[in-house]
Design an enzyme around this catalytic site. Structure first.
Site, PDB file in Angstrom:
ATOM      1  N   PRO A  67       0.850  -1.200   0.000  1.00  0.00           N
ATOM      2  CA  PRO A  67       0.000   0.000   0.000  1.00  0.00           C
ATOM      3  C   PRO A  67       0.884   1.248   0.000  1.00  0.00           C
ATOM      4  O   PRO A  67       1.483   1.575   1.014  1.00  0.00           O
ATOM      5  CB  PRO A  67      -0.812  -0.133   1.289  1.00  0.00           C
ATOM      6  CG  PRO A  67      -0.081  -1.124   2.128  1.00  0.00           C
ATOM      7  CD  PRO A  67       0.800  -1.945   1.266  1.00  0.00           C
TER       8      PRO A  67
ATOM      9  N   ASP B  15       5.872   2.358   1.849  1.00  0.00           N
ATOM     10  CA  ASP B  15       5.010   1.193   2.083  1.00  0.00           C
ATOM     11  C   ASP B  15       4.326   1.378   3.435  1.00  0.00           C
ATOM     12  O   ASP B  15       4.965   1.340   4.480  1.00  0.00           O
ATOM     13  CB  ASP B  15       5.875  -0.076   2.075  1.00  0.00           C
ATOM     14  CG  ASP B  15       5.036  -1.343   2.215  1.00  0.00           C
ATOM     15  OD1 ASP B  15       3.860  -1.239   2.643  1.00  0.00           O
ATOM     16  OD2 ASP B  15       5.564  -2.428   1.908  1.00  0.00           O
ATOM     17  N   HIS B  16       3.030   1.549   3.385  1.00  0.00           N
ATOM     18  CA  HIS B  16       2.289   1.873   4.599  1.00  0.00           C
ATOM     19  C   HIS B  16       2.240   0.713   5.588  1.00  0.00           C
ATOM     20  O   HIS B  16       1.905   0.888   6.760  1.00  0.00           O
ATOM     21  CB  HIS B  16       0.861   2.315   4.231  1.00  0.00           C
ATOM     22  CG  HIS B  16       0.331   3.420   5.094  1.00  0.00           C
ATOM     23  ND1 HIS B  16       0.657   3.538   6.423  1.00  0.00           N
ATOM     24  CD2 HIS B  16      -0.505   4.468   4.814  1.00  0.00           C
ATOM     25  CE1 HIS B  16       0.043   4.599   6.927  1.00  0.00           C
ATOM     26  NE2 HIS B  16      -0.657   5.191   5.970  1.00  0.00           N
ATOM     27  N   ARG B  17       2.578  -0.473   5.116  1.00  0.00           N
ATOM     28  CA  ARG B  17       2.619  -1.600   6.045  1.00  0.00           C
ATOM     29  C   ARG B  17       3.770  -1.430   7.029  1.00  0.00           C
ATOM     30  O   ARG B  17       3.746  -1.932   8.139  1.00  0.00           O
ATOM     31  CB  ARG B  17       2.805  -2.918   5.281  1.00  0.00           C
ATOM     32  CG  ARG B  17       1.615  -3.316   4.423  1.00  0.00           C
ATOM     33  CD  ARG B  17       1.924  -4.524   3.577  1.00  0.00           C
ATOM     34  NE  ARG B  17       3.083  -4.298   2.698  1.00  0.00           N
ATOM     35  CZ  ARG B  17       3.495  -5.146   1.769  1.00  0.00           C
ATOM     36  NH1 ARG B  17       2.862  -6.296   1.597  1.00  0.00           N
ATOM     37  NH2 ARG B  17       4.545  -4.874   1.010  1.00  0.00           N
TER      38      ARG B  17
ATOM     39  N   LEU C  67       5.633   1.738   7.411  1.00  0.00           N
ATOM     40  CA  LEU C  67       5.836   3.089   7.934  1.00  0.00           C
ATOM     41  C   LEU C  67       4.576   3.923   7.795  1.00  0.00           C
ATOM     42  O   LEU C  67       3.718   3.641   6.951  1.00  0.00           O
ATOM     43  CB  LEU C  67       6.958   3.774   7.137  1.00  0.00           C
ATOM     44  CG  LEU C  67       8.321   3.099   7.232  1.00  0.00           C
ATOM     45  CD1 LEU C  67       9.218   3.586   6.118  1.00  0.00           C
ATOM     46  CD2 LEU C  67       8.951   3.367   8.589  1.00  0.00           C
TER      47      LEU C  67
END
Lengths: 339, 436
Positions: B234, B408-410, B412
């Protein structure tokens, strides 16, 4: 100078040459000595090589085949003659459970360098139990090599390779071929096991066959040439290992494939070839692979019925026409149809 | 006969609802016409046509939700009658009159194409499921048809049960009119023997408007990895505009002072070094996603994206934070050269923990990059270009550069990325700090 000899003579000469070449080679089987073999393949050999190397046996296929397996494990190179392939059923445990498996089951510590020569096939009015093609029984088994030459030259070349091979080899002869003639190369001649031969190149259809059927296929292909049909004939020669690349390469050239075999249709060599072509040349097929094989009946004794049950040149020709017509091949009318 | 598929209108879209048909069966469609409204999870969007011709059939009724890629309509060819496969002169319009003398194969053949007359738009019509026409054909015929760019469904089979065989394809190629569009001049239909209709060697002309480019391994891997990244990671994007004047001045000064004593320092070298320095202060950024875990890397290895003729490669400068600027310049130059010559070793390509993609040299102002998996972030660098800026309340001429961080929102969150980017900006605006 290559000589023209019979298939029978080619086998005899090759056995004699191998007996002379290698002292470890011996022949064993029913009536191969004094009687000189049921089909006279071993004529004169007892006189020349003596009873130590040309062993007559009682009627006990499992016994003498087993003895040969043992002899081979200890370093000799026995060539077993089983009078007909029909009798090999009595020795099938020795062949499939022992000869074929020893090398693998003992981790390569022993080899079984033996040859089992055995004739088969129908057409001699020998009735159902004496007219079989059981090659698929053996071709199915890993650990065995299975050869089925159709010409005197291949009979010589493959038999020499079989005797010298370190694994058990089933060497299939066909009763109908013994008197056929052909040129045989002089001197030492071997044909590599596992190689098929394109015996006639062609453009329009591939006919795959072996043994007696390969002779018919070649004959049909030559006659089709007069009709403007260019058929390619692949003679398998070796049923195991099977030369899949040669078969697939041929079908890729022609786009059509037909298998001719003397064996029954179901589960036969033809089925194996059809699957091979499907896997290796699918995108090159313009029509389904067709099989021409024996009727699925115990072979009749009556001559007319026996003839009707076995595949012949007419059946193959019809199938070639069918396949070509179904794929838009511009066929000339047959002479019989021209009226 | 082009099919119109449910388009993918957003990254997250997996299915779409056909809201309203704006064109009806039988209507003539032109390229660019809006033919329907598609409702996604986010918005109502317009579905444009890329083909010309009558709208032969709509396959999905209004209000129906279907997965992306599902055919929703069929556009027929502008001029329709299917070509006659037989070498006989083509008849203008094959009429379905009973012809007892005709070959059975021909009459048994399934109706091959779309020569269906258009229907009045008003006629209520039961929606047909999107079943593609099943055409019996030999594998060889299919392969040859593919080679020649012929739609096998447009041929009438002469084989058993109407099976399309090679002869039918050859005949169509000979006639040269089995094509929906004119063939390229070079491949003009030959009047010679059918042997002339051999499939072309090399890159295969799939259709008249496209040429198939064989996939190289690099291209395939690039495609696969970036698809995975775009689909699975994401992404979110942070952009900052920096004042690039000090950086450019510093670089010019540095290169003058260095003279011949070292490689010329590029802007990219300074950015690599600055990133490495900033990453040391922000170890949480120097991380990757490992299936279910976050791995925070102790060493800082910076990948630099290099465009090749046949793909993209990312050689790595290992321990960039502990490497001097001149060594980075030297190494970056060497790696780029090796990449272009195809001499990169596995060692050169592995271990990256952060990637920089710089399209500044190509004059790109601003862009976003797809994360190089499994890394947690990638920095996209735009070109430094003059622009009016406000300095001390006054309008002035300045030089600015856009930095966009894809994260990458997973791994950070926004604030973490923002703090890193702020520090990076500070470093680059006070470039002396990059070298100390």
């Amino acid at each position: 100078m290559p000589q023209t000899v019979t298939y029978r003579q080619a086998l005899h000469d090759t056995l004699r040459a191998e007996l002379l070449r290698d002292d470890d080679v011996l022949l064993i089987g029913e009536e191969i000595g004094v009687f000189e073999g049921s089909y006279k393949i071993t004529a004169g050999l007892l006189d020349e090589f003596g009873p130590r190397r040309i062993r007559d046996t009682p009627i006990c296929e499992e016994g003498f085949t087993g003895a040969a397996v043992g002899a081979a494990m200890l370093g000799l190179r026995p060539v077993v003659e089983i009078m007909t392939i029909n009798f090999s059923l009595l020795a099938i445990d020795q062949i499939i459970n022992h000869a074929a498996k020893m090398h693998a089951m003992f981790g390569g510590q022993v080899s079984v360098p033996m040859v089992i020569r055995t004739p088969g096939g129908g057409g001699q009015q020998l009735a159902a139990t004496h007219s079989q093609n059981l090659e698929v029984f053996y071709a199915h088994v890993p650990g065995l090599k299975v050869l089925a030459p159709s010409t005197p030259a291949d009979a010589k070349g493959l038999l020499a390779s079989a005797v010298r091979d370190d694994d058990p080899v089933i060497f299939l002869e066909n009763l109908a071929l013994y008197n056929t003639k052909g040129e045989v190369p002089d001197g030492d001649h071997t044909v590599p096991i596992g190689t098929a031969a394109v015996t006639k190149p062609g453009r329009d259809v591939t006919i795959v066959a072996y043994s007696r059927a390969a002779v018919i296929a070649l004959d049909v292909a030559r006659r089709l040439e007069e009709e403007g049909i260019s058929a390619e004939v692949v003679d398998l020669r070796s049923l195991r290992p099977l030369d899949r690349p040669t078969v697939c390469a041929s079908v890729r050239r022609t786009g059509r494939a037909i298998v001719l075999e003397d064996d029954w249709l179901s589960y036969g060599i033809g089925a194996e070839i059809a699957a091979t072509v499907q896997e290796g040349a699918f995108d090159h097929l313009d029509a389904p692979v067709r099989r021409v094989a024996a009727a699925e009946v115990p072979l009749p004794y009556a001559k007319s019925l026996e003839r009707a049950a076995l595949p012949d040149a007419a059946a193959l020709t019809r199938t070639v026409h069918d396949v070509l017509e179904a794929t838009g091949f511009p066929l000339e009318p047959l002479p019989s149809e021209r009226g | 006969m082009p099919e119109i598929l449910m388009p993918r209108l957003s990254d997250t879209m997996e299915e779409g609802t056909l809201g309203r048909w704006l064109k009806h069966e039988g209507e003539q469609i032109h390229k660019g016409d809006v033919i329907a409204e598609i409702e996604t999870d986010k918005a109502v969007m317009e579905l444009e046509a890329y083909d010309e011709g009558p709208l032969t059939r709509t396959l999905v009724p209004e209000g129906t939700t279907v997965p992306i890629g599902t055919p929703v309509a069929v556009i027929g060819e502008p001029t329709a009658p299917p070509p006659e496969p037989a070498p006989a002169p083509a008849q203008p319009q094959p009429q379905p009159q009973p012809q007892p003398t005709d070959t059975s194969a021909e009459s048994a053949a399934p109706p091959a194409t779309s020569a269906e007359p258009s229907r009045p738009a008003a006629a209520p019509r039961v929606p047909t499921p999107a079943a593609p026409t099943r055409v019996a054909s030999s594998p060889l015929a299919r392969r040859l048809a593919r080679h020649h760019g012929i739609d096998i469904a447009s041929l009438t089979g002469s084989g058993p049960g109407g099976r399309v065989v090679r002869a039918d394809v050859d005949a169509a190629v000979d006639q040269g009119d089995a094509h929906p569009a004119p063939r390229p001049a070079a491949g003009a239909p030959s009047t010679a023997a059918p042997a002339a209709a051999k499939p072309p060697v090399g890159p295969v002309a799939e259709a008249d408007e496209a040429v198939e480019v064989p996939l190289t391994t690099v291209r395939r891997l690039t495609a696969q990895r970036l698809t995975d990244s775009a689909q699975q990671a994401p992404h979110f994007y942070l952009t900052t505009i920096i004042d690039a004047q000090p950086l450019l001045a510093f670089r010019a000064d540095l290169n003058t002072r260095l003279g011949d004593r070292g490689p010329r320092i590029s802007v990219n070298d300074l950015i690599i070094k600055a990133c490495a320095t900033a990453l040391r202060d922000h170890p949480e950024m120097n991380a990757s996603w490992d299936d279910t875990r976050i791995l925070r890397h102790r060493r800082i290895h910076i990948g630099i994206a290099v465009a090749l003729d046949d793909g993209l490669t990312v050689p790595v400068i290992h321990d960039a934070d502990r490497t001097t600027l001149t060594d980075i310049a030297h190494e970056a130059r060497g790696l780029t050269e090796k990449a272009r010559n195809g001499h990169l070793t596995l060692d050169d390509l592995t271990g990256g923990t952060f990637t920089i993609s710089n399209l500044g040299p190509y004059g790109i102002d601003h862009f976003t990059a797809v994360i190089n998996p499994p890394q947690a972030a990638i920095l996209a660098v735009g070109t430094a270009h003059p622009q009016p800026v406000v300095r001390d309340g006054e309008l002035a001429a300045g030089t600015v550069m856009a930095l966009t961080l894809s994260v990458d929102h997973r791994v950070l969150d926004g604030a973490t990325g923002a703090l890193f980017l702020a520090d990076l900006r500070e470093l680059l605006e006070q470039p002396l700090r990059v070298v100390v």
